[in-house]
Design a protein around this motif. Structure first.
Motif, mmCIF file in Angstrom:
data_model
loop_
_atom_site.group_PDB
_atom_site.id
_atom_site.type_symbol
_atom_site.label_atom_id
_atom_site.label_comp_id
_atom_site.label_asym_id
_atom_site.label_seq_id
_atom_site.Cartn_x
_atom_site.Cartn_y
_atom_site.Cartn_z
ATOM 1 N N PHE A 163 -2.361 -1.381 -4.800
ATOM 2 C CA PHE A 163 -3.549 -1.585 -3.978
ATOM 3 C C PHE A 163 -4.290 -2.887 -4.267
ATOM 4 O O PHE A 163 -5.028 -3.377 -3.426
ATOM 5 N N TYR B 253 -9.110 4.813 -5.205
ATOM 6 C CA TYR B 253 -9.724 4.598 -3.898
ATOM 7 C C TYR B 253 -11.234 4.488 -4.018
ATOM 8 O O TYR B 253 -11.881 3.707 -3.318
ATOM 9 N N HIS C 132 0.843 -1.201 0.000
ATOM 10 C CA HIS C 132 0.000 0.000 0.000
ATOM 11 C C HIS C 132 0.875 1.247 0.000
ATOM 12 O O HIS C 132 0.575 2.244 -0.670
ATOM 13 N N ALA D 273 2.852 1.961 -10.969
ATOM 14 C CA ALA D 273 2.935 2.138 -9.518
ATOM 15 C C ALA D 273 3.867 3.289 -9.152
ATOM 16 O O ALA D 273 3.564 4.088 -8.260
ATOM 17 N N ASN E 150 -4.296 7.898 -7.278
ATOM 18 C CA ASN E 150 -4.544 7.101 -6.074
ATOM 19 C C ASN E 150 -5.945 7.337 -5.528
ATOM 20 O O ASN E 150 -6.614 6.410 -5.073
ATOM 21 N N GLU F 223 -5.599 12.992 -7.736
ATOM 22 C CA GLU F 223 -4.512 12.026 -7.824
ATOM 23 C C GLU F 223 -5.087 10.683 -8.273
ATOM 24 O O GLU F 223 -6.185 10.301 -7.879
ATOM 25 N N GLN G 217 3.634 1.478 -1.425
ATOM 26 C CA GLN G 217 4.193 1.613 -2.778
ATOM 27 C C GLN G 217 3.105 1.901 -3.804
ATOM 28 O O GLN G 217 3.355 1.839 -5.015
ATOM 29 N N LYS G 218 1.901 2.171 -3.316
ATOM 30 C CA LYS G 218 0.739 2.495 -4.160
ATOM 31 C C LYS G 218 0.331 1.316 -5.048
ATOM 32 O O LYS G 218 -0.121 1.490 -6.178
ATOM 33 N N ARG H 103 2.128 6.514 -9.727
ATOM 34 C CA ARG H 103 1.181 6.778 -8.637
ATOM 35 C C ARG H 103 1.926 7.214 -7.391
ATOM 36 O O ARG H 103 1.488 8.111 -6.658
ATOM 37 N N LEU H 104 3.072 6.563 -7.151
ATOM 38 C CA LEU H 104 3.888 6.910 -5.991
ATOM 39 C C LEU H 104 4.403 8.343 -6.085
ATOM 40 O O LEU H 104 4.594 9.022 -5.069
#
Length: 652
Positions: free
Chosen positions: A392, A515, A387, A494, A511, A509, A389-390, A497-498
């Motif tokens: 999910f 979500y 999580h 990833a 992310n 974002e 490290q983005k 996203r990070l």
């Protein structure tokens, strides 16, 4: 047409009037310990079909619990019965001895066996499950046969009959003489006629012999003769049926390969897979579960509880039972190795750490019980790490086996993994393994090294783990990878996203979009239609450099417009140029090249930015290392190739 099953090349001749197969096996099991040093691990012979079926009925022959249910359809059942009725070979079956001293696998009864005399079998069927199950159901169980309907794929029940007249006509295919009736024993023909065999008298009238009565023929014959008042023609017909067809069943013999009970579990697993005719590999979790159940430990029940815990984490939702036992095996192997090392063992002779099939099958119940809880916690800690490290969702994991290694490492180091330093070191290991694509082959060895080397590096400042030391990423992978799945794409997504990548349209974002479970996918920055009009090489506009994670709404807004056009539309809609530049840079995109529709400038700038992103994750200056490693003539050839593809023209 014969029912052919190529399993045996040489069968030894047997004497007549043999005792039951399992009884012979029991006698052989007594001397199995003396045979352990024999070169051969199996015996080959043949036994009457009736003896085998009788042993199935009383429970002397059963299935190992790891055998999966697999049901035949009507065509295969009739084909088998036709072959036996013609005395054609149906292939050898393979069985494993089960001695009282060493019960390796939990047994289970064959379908339709009711009230067996014996709980513990002498033999377990490894190959031939469907042939023997079908034969038992049809010929000796006195119950309808469970088959799979070809159209609906649902399980249905049938009774099988032999058309007496057709079975004696040598011009008719024997399979067409075998008829399947519904459970009610009332069959509707294509013409709408009802054939009723619900009573013995109706069977006699229809000229149909129930195959369930083959081994009870004398009783059926007596009633049949009485019904027809001992008519000479009817008696001659039934005598011919007995002589030409039914006796074939009575005297039919099946080749049997008997594996000795001294054969280790991993060897049984390999033999099962090599001879398995259902086309599915044996899951070693099934083999372990059967073995553990023989010692009153339900591995399946234990796994169900752990699986329920994992379902709370989206990134763990696809963890399989085999993944879990692999992780436990790695931890148990690590502990054995450390104990041997602490005792001063020779470094070259320390126990190895791996999670291959043979290693997993050697995992004992005490070892599993000791480390299973810690490994469960290790997987949950891995979800927390991922999580960060983005990553999910399980679909975002490039290598599930890397998750297995990560969980094992975290189980070994425990709470110490949560320090800033440890997390940073774990991140470097994770990205090195992913972008170097090290887990595509020989991953059992790789994960074993990881579990040995990472704790030493994290806790005791040991040497750099080989996964990091050997890691490399060649820049040309950005050009050659075009798939939206795979390690490089998933890793780059990833990392973006990070880095806080922002969706073009929503301004959120990526992310945050994920979500709320909105779809994010790989989309082109310079649209395909526009690139084609400009004559740009498809290898370039379809590669990862021209792709980035965006929402479906943003992709629809971009359409086939050039970047200058869709960026202008975004500004008209209220996004300031400064904010738009920030959004583009969050995707490692140079805003100026996009506003000028400068594909070549964009391509070179983004290639450099993506490489820097990967380099940061792996902790290596990759593009320099790649060139230095090549050296001399090879280095020049590599640069020329990249230049020919317009990759790194300015950067190199």
């Amino acid at each position: 047409m014969t029912f052919y099953h190529p399993k045996i090349a040489r069968i030894s001749q047997n004497k007549t009037n043999l005792p039951a197969l399992a009884a012979v096996s029991e006698q052989r099991a007594i001397t199995s310990e003396q045979q352990m040093h024999s070169i051969s691990t199996f015996d080959i012979t043949k036994y009457p079909l009736l003896d085998i079926l009788k042993d199935i009925k009383i429970g002397r022959i059963q299935l190992p619990d790891f055998q999966r249910d697999w049901v035949w359809d009507d065509a295969r059942v009739r084909r088998l019965l036709a072959s036996i009725s013609l005395a054609y070979p149906i292939g050898a079956v393979m069985m494993l001895q089960q001695s009282n001293q060493q019960v390796q696998f939990k047994p289970r009864l064959i379908d339709n066996v009711k009230e067996p005399k014996y709980d513990k079998p002498n033999l377990l069927i490894l190959d031939g499950q469907q042939r023997l199950t079908t034969s038992f159901m049809v010929l000796l169980s006195e119950q309808p046969v469970v088959i799979k309907d070809q159209k609906s794929q649902k399980l249905i029940k049938k009774w099988y009959y032999l058309d007496i007249a057709k079975s004696l006509d040598h011009n008719i295919d024997r399979r067409s003489a075998i008829i399947a009736f519904p459970e009610s024993k009332q069959l509707r023909t294509f013409g709408g006629e009802i054939i009723d065999c619900s009573t013995p008298e109706n069977e006699y009238e229809a000229g149909l012999f129930p195959l369930s009565k083959i081994f009870f023929f004398s009783e059926w014959r007596s009633k049949y003769s009485k019904y027809w008042q001992y008519d000479a023609q009817k008696l001659e017909l039934i005598d011919t049926l007995e002589l030409e067809v039914l006796k074939k069943f009575e005297h039919y013999q099946i080749p049997v390969i008997q594996l000795r009970d001294s054969l280790p579990k991993e060897a049984v697993c390999q033999v099962f897979e090599d001879t398995n005719t259902s086309g599915c590999d044996l899951n070693y979790f099934d083999l372990m579960s059967s073995s553990y159940c023989a010692n009153d430990f339900s591995l399946r029940d234990d796994w169900k509880l752990r699986e329920a815990r994992f379902q709370q984490f989206k990134v763990l939702r696809l963890v399989r039972n085999t993944d879990f036992v692999q992780a436990v095996t790695l931890v148990a192997g690590y502990v054995r190795r450390m104990e041997a090392m602490n005792k001063g063992g020779n470094l070259d002779k320390l126990p190895g750490v791996s999670c291959g099939r043979g290693d997993v099958l050697k995992l004992s119940i005490p070892e599993y019980s000791t480390w299973a809880d810690k490994v469960t916690t290790g997987f949950e800690e891995a979800a927390r790490f991922l999580h960060g490290q983005k990553i999910f969702d399980a679909m975002d994991l490039a290598y599930p086996i890397q998750l297995v290694a990560l969980a094992a490492i975290l189980a070994v180091i425990g709470e110490r993994s949560r320090s800033v330093k440890s997390r940073s070191m774990l991140e470097r290991w994770f990205w090195c393994g992913l972008f170097s694509e090290m887990y595509t082959g020989w991953h059992e060895t790789r994960t074993g090294r990881d579990v040995v080397e990472m704790p030493l590096w994290l806790q005791k400042g040991g040497s750099l783990p080989s996964t990091i030391r050997e890691a490399n990423f060649f820049p040309e992978r950005l050009l050659t990878v075009r798939k939206r799945y795979g390690a490089v794409y998933q890793g780059l997504s990833a990392l973006l996203r990070l880095s806080g990548a922002i969706d073009f349209i929503t301004g959120e974002e990526i992310n945050d979009v994920l979500y709320f479970e909105e779809q994010i996918d790989s989309h082109h920055i310079f649209p395909v239609a526009w690139c084609r009009k400009q004559g740009i090489d498809p290898k370039k506009y379809n590669c990862l450099v021209n792709r980035t994670p965006l929402s479906a709404k943003t992709n629809k807004k971009i359409g086939s417009k050039p970047p200058s056009a869709y960026l202008q539309e975004l500004e008209i809609s209220g996004v300031s140029p400064q904010r738009l530049d920030e959004i583009l840079r969050s995707h490692a995109i140079d805003p100026e090249t996009l506003r000028r529709d400068d594909f070549e400038g964009f391509f070179q700038a983004r290639t450099k930015a993506l490489l820097e992103l990967i380099s940061k994750g792996m902790g290596k200056c990759l593009y320099i290392e790649a060139l230095e490693d090549l050296g001399g003539k090879h280095q020049n050839r590599f640069i020329n190739r990249l230049n020919s593809e317009s990759l790194f023209k300015n950067y190199l």
